[in-house]
Design a protein around this motif. Structure first.
Motif, PDB file in Angstrom:
ATOM      1  N   VAL A   4      23.594  25.095   4.306  1.00 42.34           N
ATOM      2  CA  VAL A   4      24.344  25.806   3.271  1.00 42.34           C
ATOM      3  C   VAL A   4      25.581  24.976   2.940  1.00 42.34           C
ATOM      4  O   VAL A   4      26.334  24.595   3.844  1.00 42.34           O
ATOM      5  CB  VAL A   4      24.765  27.213   3.766  1.00 42.34           C
ATOM      6  N   PHE A   5      25.766  24.662   1.684  1.00 41.60           N
ATOM      7  CA  PHE A   5      26.900  23.827   1.281  1.00 41.60           C
ATOM      8  C   PHE A   5      28.007  24.707   0.718  1.00 41.60           C
ATOM      9  O   PHE A   5      27.748  25.572  -0.121  1.00 41.60           O
ATOM     10  CB  PHE A   5      26.445  22.786   0.256  1.00 41.60           C
ATOM     11  N   LYS A  32      26.625  34.222   6.394  1.00 42.10           N
ATOM     12  CA  LYS A  32      26.926  32.793   6.349  1.00 42.10           C
ATOM     13  C   LYS A  32      25.929  31.989   5.510  1.00 42.10           C
ATOM     14  O   LYS A  32      26.145  30.809   5.255  1.00 42.10           O
ATOM     15  CB  LYS A  32      27.049  32.235   7.771  1.00 42.10           C
ATOM     16  N   LYS A  33      24.848  32.638   5.103  1.00 42.67           N
ATOM     17  CA  LYS A  33      23.924  31.964   4.179  1.00 42.67           C
ATOM     18  C   LYS A  33      24.512  31.902   2.772  1.00 42.67           C
ATOM     19  O   LYS A  33      24.061  31.156   1.928  1.00 42.67           O
ATOM     20  CB  LYS A  33      22.575  32.692   4.143  1.00 42.67           C
ATOM     21  N   PRO A  74      27.154  30.656   0.300  1.00 48.00           N
ATOM     22  CA  PRO A  74      28.101  29.526   0.295  1.00 48.00           C
ATOM     23  C   PRO A  74      29.567  29.963   0.315  1.00 48.00           C
ATOM     24  O   PRO A  74      30.426  29.250   0.821  1.00 48.00           O
ATOM     25  CB  PRO A  74      27.778  28.797  -1.012  1.00 48.00           C
ATOM     26  N   GLU A 118      30.201  30.332   4.052  1.00 48.05           N
ATOM     27  CA  GLU A 118      29.618  29.325   4.944  1.00 48.05           C
ATOM     28  C   GLU A 118      30.657  28.716   5.864  1.00 48.05           C
ATOM     29  O   GLU A 118      30.412  28.450   7.035  1.00 48.05           O
ATOM     30  CB  GLU A 118      28.941  28.231   4.110  1.00 48.05           C
TER      31      GLU A 118
END
Lengths: 137, 513
Positions: free
Chosen positions: A59-60, B144-145, B147, B150
């Protein structure tokens, strides 16, 4: 309780380390720049294209960092060093290196963890990474 | 944002603050801190500090049970939170002293001070030990998936959600109403501004033009890091130093190009780049010396197995399917369950009446009969490549299942007369210390006004990553009476399953008795 067979099965599942290691190994590059901004950008672009499924766990960040940044990718780069799949080149520390025996070892190990279709995608991404490095320097 | 998670946080805040009214003293308070001296709080800040949500942090050790190794490391999350407030204030004052018009306005200053006090209110029992559990929970994983979340750590997300909750908003409004008339800064923190306080905790600025505000609370050299490096090293006796005075002198705000445009970010003059290196080096050195010190990890492992046993035997799912021999008054199923307890609650044997396993562990912890190393795993003790080991040091979906499986297989090889339980063995492959500040942020202001990353001046990032990878050590831990048997079994199991070959150092470094 996790049985012995379960452990073997779980260990054969591809991890983020396998994905990034395979891309580097398939690039055929002996060394490449360790410039993080370029590495993170390359992986994010790849995730938006042909590597969507394989790079799904990465994930960015958006809007917090100065470039799209994946904590997982950064950790994987350290894992690769810990595992002996990647080394920082002394004395400048601005390049990563993978010798041919290491690249062959990675390819051999990951071959049992990905499907043929996934391996073909990883090989394609590896070649694109080689071209990317050639252009970016 | 998962609704279930939001509801659980709401419930926790309600149970903490329900029926509680803020204290109403009109006097400022001076707190004397071992590190930063006299710290002054406004009456409204005192009322916030007094509330049960923050007072709970008084009973949460900053470094878990590391005091079993470093006897004076008894400092709490509350002390740290006050310290962060002190350092954040000094950062603000330093920045304001360099500009003609105050860069940070009084209402913004107030928001930052509130964020500093509240930034750790989402820490569970034993600080990062409980985070090891709840960060694996699907509420956190799912969040947390996204962005947008994150970059945030699990406890930061919990703090963020607590401050954003309706119940906290209602409580804070009482403080604002009481003190906001005389204290205009606190009066300015309405519900929208309180949400910005929550945002600051997860490094989200109120606007792109003010990214430097978030940098004071959560950034490459934020007040949190400056306090915990100084505090953890001071109370352990480790001689690490950061020249904070020089950092304050060199601090500035400058435009930095980002993906979305130019942002005003916190930077330091190039002449003080060595202080930024000090911060990074000190932070990284705390890992082998303290956070991942073998005896500290052995203690952590006991506590992790203790909490794991409670989770596995007393979680709601198990209650439905299995009878219980003893009882535990603690349930640890969801992230918020870890917020309702303090470190001292955990050591109360009455909570586990009738459960011999839990009571035995409590007795061992109270008497400091800590577990021992049964095997040391590192690049120095393994002759072959460690790629199967390195695949297990990060949070992959199946990592914990594999480590649990290895632990159970080792246990199955122990002779029946010694066996104990599967909760007597831990295979500990700690995470690699995070290093990102030197490359992720542009923080060094060059004389030509260009802002560059620390790594562009010297490859600090790459050097530190190599350092971290080389310093990494995994262990197998167990009680003393099982050490020899676990050692022998662990070598067999790990060599077979992970395709590694241990050398004699793996045994020698474990000091098998």
């Amino acid at each position: 309780m996790t049985s012995t067979t379960d452990i073997d099965t779980l260990l054969k599942r591809p991890t983020p380390q396998d994905v990034v290691g395979a891309i580097f190994a398939y690039s055929g590059l002996e060394t490449f720049p360790s410039d993080r901004e370029k590495l993170h950008r390359f992986m994010r672009e790849t995730k938006q294209g042909e590597g969507a499924e394989l790079l799904e766990p990465f994930v960015f960040s958006e809007g917090v960092d100065i470039y799209p940044f994946s904590r997982l990718l950064e950790s994987v780069l350290m894992q690769l060093q810990l595992g002996g799949w990647l080394s920082a080149k002394n004395p400048e520390y601005n390049r990563f290196g993978l010798t041919k025996p290491v690249r062959d070892d990675i390819k051999q190990k990951v071959s049992g963890r990905f499907s043929l279709e996934q391996l073909s995608i990883l090989e394609g991404i590896g070649k694109r990474f080689r071209d990317f490095v050639a252009v970016q320097g | 944002m998962p609704k279930e998670f939001e509801a659980a946080i709401e419930q926790f805040v309600k149970s903490s603050l329900g029926g509680y009214n803020p204290t109403t003293s009109n006097r400022r308070k001076a707190i004397h801190d071992a590190l930063w001296g006299t710290i002054t709080l406004s009456p409204a800040e005192v009322a916030l500090l007094d509330c049960p949500l923050l007072q709970r942090l008084r009973s949460i050790h900053q470094t878990g049970f590391a005091f079993y190794v470093y006897p004076s490391a008894n400092h709490s999350r509350l002390e740290h939170s006050i310290g962060v407030l002190a350092i954040a204030t000094r950062l603000i004052e330093s920045l304001n002293s360099k500009k003609d018009a105050a860069l940070i306005t009084p209402p913004e200053r107030q928001q930052l001070r509130l964020a500093a006090l509240l930034h750790d209110c989402g820490h569970g029992i034993l600080s990062h030990i409980s985070e090891y559990f709840y960060e694996q929970h699907h509420w956190i994983r799912d969040l947390k998936k996204d962005p947008a979340y994150e970059a945030a750590k699990a406890h930061e997300l919990m703090s963020y959600m607590i401050v954003k909750s309706k119940a906290f908003g209602e409580f804070f409004e009482k403080i604002r109403v009481k003190y906001g008339g005389e204290d205009k800064s606190i009066g300015s923190v309405d519900s929208a501004k309180l949400k910005e306080v929550a945002d600051l905790i997860i490094a989200r600025p109120p606007s792109p033009g003010k990214t430097y505000l978030a940098g004071i609370i959560n950034g490459p050299f934020d007040a949190d890091k400056l306090d915990y490096i100084a505090r953890d090293s001071y109370f352990t006796g480790l001689r690490l130093s950061v020249d904070i005075e020089r950092l304050l002198y060199a601090l500035d705000v400058a435009p930095v190009k980002t993906e979305t445009g130019m942002e005003q970010r916190l930077v330091a003059l190039a002449s003080a780049s060595s202080v930024l290196e000090q911060i990074l080096f000190s932070k990284i050195q705390l890992y082998p010396a303290l956070y991942q010190h073998a005896k500290v990890k052995a203690t952590d492992s006991m506590l992790i197995m203790f909490l794991g046993y409670i989770r596995d035997h007393y979680g709601p799912l198990k209650e439905k399917t299995e009878g219980q021999k003893g009882k535990s008054q603690i349930l640890l199923s969801t992230p918020t369950d870890f917020l309702g307890l303090t470190d001292y609650d955990l050591l109360n044997p009455r909570l586990y009446e009738g459960d011999e396993t839990l009571q035995n562990t409590i007795r061992c912890l109270r008497d400091r009969r800590l577990w021992l190393k049964a095997l040391v795993i590192s690049s120095g003790t393994v002759d072959k490549n460690m790629d199967n080991i390195s695949r297990l040091v990060e949070n992959d979906e199946y990592r914990q299942d594999i480590l649990d499986g290895l632990r159970k297989e080792i246990h199955s090889r122990i002779p029946d007369n010694l066996k104990g339980t599967v909760y007597d063995i831990v295979v500990d492959f700690p995470k690699l210390a995070p290093v990102r500040e030197a490359t992720l942020q542009k923080v060094v202001l060059q004389p030509n006004s260009e802002v560059v990353s620390l790594n562009s001046l010297f490859p600090t990032h790459d050097w530190l990553q190599t350092y971290v990878a080389n310093k990494w050590k995994g262990h197998v831990f167990c009680p003393e009476h099982l050490q020899r048997e676990v050692h022998d079994a662990a070598i067999k199991v790990l060599e077979t399953r992970l395709d590694v070959k241990f050398n004699s150092l793996a045994t020698e470094l474990a000091n098998i008795r």
